[in-house]
Enzyme design. Sequence first.
Site, mmCIF file in Angstrom:
data_model
loop_
_atom_site.group_PDB
_atom_site.id
_atom_site.type_symbol
_atom_site.label_atom_id
_atom_site.label_comp_id
_atom_site.label_asym_id
_atom_site.label_seq_id
_atom_site.Cartn_x
_atom_site.Cartn_y
_atom_site.Cartn_z
ATOM 1 N N HIS A 20 0.853 -1.199 0.000
ATOM 2 C CA HIS A 20 0.000 0.000 0.000
ATOM 3 C C HIS A 20 0.886 1.245 0.000
ATOM 4 C CE1 HIS A 20 -3.888 2.054 1.652
ATOM 5 N NE2 HIS A 20 -3.085 2.960 1.118
ATOM 6 N N HIS A 23 1.138 4.923 -2.338
ATOM 7 C CA HIS A 23 0.661 5.775 -3.446
ATOM 8 C C HIS A 23 1.867 6.444 -4.096
ATOM 9 C CE1 HIS A 23 -3.587 5.586 -2.054
ATOM 10 N NE2 HIS A 23 -3.034 5.515 -0.855
ATOM 11 N N ASN A 58 2.257 9.233 -5.838
ATOM 12 C CA ASN A 58 2.463 10.656 -5.556
ATOM 13 C C ASN A 58 2.591 10.959 -4.064
ATOM 14 O OD1 ASN A 58 2.668 12.319 -8.046
ATOM 15 N ND2 ASN A 58 0.797 11.202 -8.554
ATOM 16 N N LYS A 87 -4.152 9.896 -14.672
ATOM 17 C CA LYS A 87 -4.703 11.245 -14.842
ATOM 18 C C LYS A 87 -4.758 11.651 -16.306
ATOM 19 C CE LYS A 87 -2.966 12.178 -10.305
ATOM 20 N NZ LYS A 87 -2.379 10.856 -10.083
ATOM 21 N N ASP A 99 -10.043 7.651 -7.886
ATOM 22 C CA ASP A 99 -10.203 8.687 -6.869
ATOM 23 C C ASP A 99 -11.705 8.844 -6.608
ATOM 24 O OD1 ASP A 99 -10.493 11.221 -5.548
ATOM 25 O OD2 ASP A 99 -8.539 11.839 -6.323
ATOM 26 N N GLY A 133 -8.602 8.321 -2.229
ATOM 27 C CA GLY A 133 -9.039 9.715 -2.299
ATOM 28 C C GLY A 133 -9.579 10.174 -0.963
ATOM 29 N N HIS A 168 -9.870 1.620 0.224
ATOM 30 C CA HIS A 168 -9.627 2.376 1.446
ATOM 31 C C HIS A 168 -10.935 2.316 2.221
ATOM 32 C CE1 HIS A 168 -6.043 3.718 -0.500
ATOM 33 N NE2 HIS A 168 -5.716 4.513 0.482
ATOM 34 N N GLU A 219 -11.385 4.944 6.925
ATOM 35 C CA GLU A 219 -10.335 5.886 7.348
ATOM 36 C C GLU A 219 -10.970 7.003 8.180
ATOM 37 O OE1 GLU A 219 -8.096 7.363 4.014
ATOM 38 O OE2 GLU A 219 -6.330 7.818 5.226
ATOM 39 N N ASP A 240 2.070 6.621 2.376
ATOM 40 C CA ASP A 240 2.668 7.757 1.665
ATOM 41 C C ASP A 240 4.012 8.100 2.311
ATOM 42 O OD1 ASP A 240 0.335 8.523 -0.093
ATOM 43 O OD2 ASP A 240 -0.635 8.758 1.850
HETATM 44 C C1 6MZ Z 1 -3.474 9.514 3.789
HETATM 45 N N1 6MZ Z 1 -4.477 8.586 3.406
HETATM 46 C C2 6MZ Z 1 -5.036 8.466 2.145
HETATM 47 N N2 6MZ Z 1 -6.363 8.174 2.083
HETATM 48 C C3 6MZ Z 1 -6.995 8.103 0.891
HETATM 49 N N3 6MZ Z 1 -6.390 8.309 -0.293
HETATM 50 C C4 6MZ Z 1 -5.077 8.598 -0.272
HETATM 51 C C5 6MZ Z 1 -4.338 8.670 0.932
HETATM 52 N N4 6MZ Z 1 -3.056 8.934 0.625
HETATM 53 C C6 6MZ Z 1 -3.004 9.028 -0.732
HETATM 54 N N5 6MZ Z 1 -4.224 8.852 -1.276
HETATM 55 C C7 6MZ Z 1 -4.629 8.923 -2.705
HETATM 56 O O1 6MZ Z 1 -3.472 8.851 -3.522
HETATM 57 C C8 6MZ Z 1 -3.340 10.045 -4.319
HETATM 58 C C9 6MZ Z 1 -1.884 10.395 -4.502
HETATM 59 O O2 6MZ Z 1 -1.238 9.417 -5.281
HETATM 60 P P1 6MZ Z 1 -1.471 9.230 -6.855
HETATM 61 O O3 6MZ Z 1 -1.697 10.607 -7.452
HETATM 62 O O4 6MZ Z 1 -2.668 8.347 -7.018
HETATM 63 O O5 6MZ Z 1 -0.194 8.613 -7.325
HETATM 64 C C10 6MZ Z 1 -4.143 11.099 -3.547
HETATM 65 O O6 6MZ Z 1 -4.553 12.156 -4.387
HETATM 66 C C11 6MZ Z 1 -5.304 10.265 -2.994
HETATM 67 O O7 6MZ Z 1 -6.291 10.086 -4.000
HETATM 68 ZN ZN ZN Z 2 -3.726 4.917 1.004
#
Ligand code: 6MZ
Ligand code: ZN
Length: 336
Positions: free
Chosen positions: A20, A22, A24, A107, A173, A203, A230, A233, A309
């Site tokens: 898990h 992401h 970005n 995107k 998202d 998201g 998700h 949360e 993240d």
């Molecule tokens: C902190 N907890 C979280 N809860 C929910 N969604 C999250 C997140 N952390 C990240 N994202 C999701 O991942 C995107 C960024 O990576 P990408 O642009 O997809 O690579 C965020 O814009 C959100 O949609």
């Molecule tokens: Zn996440």
Amino acid sequence: MEEERVDMEWCRWLPKIELHAHLNGSIRDSTLLELAKVLSDKNVIVFSDVEHVILKADRSLRECFTMFDLIHVLATDHKAITRIAKEAVEDFAAENVVYLELRTTPKKNDSIGMTKRSYVEAVIAGIESVETVKVEFIPSDENTKKPIKTLPIIDSYETKTKKIYVRLLLSIDRRETIAAALETVELASEMKDSGVIGIDLSGNPRIGDWFTVLPALKRAKELELPITLHCGEVPNKKEIQAMLEFCPQRIGHAVFLEDDEWKTLKSSYIPVEICLSSNVKTRCVPSYDDHHFIDLYNAKHPLVLCTDDPGMFSISLSREYYIAAKTFGRYILHSA
Ligand SMILES: CNc1ncnc2c1ncn2[C@@H]1O[C@H](COP(=O)(O)O)[C@@H](O)[C@H]1O
Ligand SMILES: [Zn+2]
């Protein structure tokens, strides 16, 4: 202090899997600052306005999503996406991650000719350009060179030779329209032979309604794409119950479940992606000691420690293992 250093070294040495993360949310601060400088030189942004935002240490859940909106401005084009994908794989490999599932939201940006597909291709180009470690991305038969759909077998020899298996999950998202969500699902299905192995729903949990994108998730099921959601949360009983009923292959977070939902989860054996620091730093969980990890662990529920993240929270997977051991080691029930 010496004990801590040794423990951390052991946690770093340990071959790990990350399920898990992401894309970005995994960007190095130094890269974000560089990207900001470039846009500032083009007068698109004012560097001094964003510098302190990038370097801020602790963020509430709301602030995280403001930060993601900024990141999406900074890392917009194909070149930047390729670079951050390459660096993310390098950074996870440096932590001794041997199997990585990276997730990202494809995107579309007409002004720069970006389609969801070209976005994912830019991510793949980044993964394939890694040089610091051997990357196994698309499994292919040695003779025919055709993709093979087997799970990697990671043996101790391979972990010694520094190899990382990377797979992609395409995220939907919660803000997206059903049409955009369906496009992501179809793309994931078309790219099954190109290293894409499933779908994620993520998201801002306070925005959008998962029921809006549910038809896209049902389509993913029809296409036999594994799904991770998700879930919980933030408090949202109706949604949590419906998500558990949907029976995805995995869920992430699972913070705000109530007694009946814990029961449903535990009897379902749906594996949980545990994001300790993400939950504590965003104040979804008051402290590490209060985290539901230990309850699930002692119930022998399938779970996996993840970062969510690592760039956003300035954390590493090794440190998450260290925190788990330090916080919960004494509470673990040992069966005879
Ligand atoms: C902190 N907890 C979280 N809860 C929910 N969604 C999250 C997140 N952390 C990240 N994202 C999701 O991942 C995107 C960024 O990576 P990408 O642009 O997809 O690579 C965020 O814009 C959100 O949609
Ligand atoms: Zn996440």
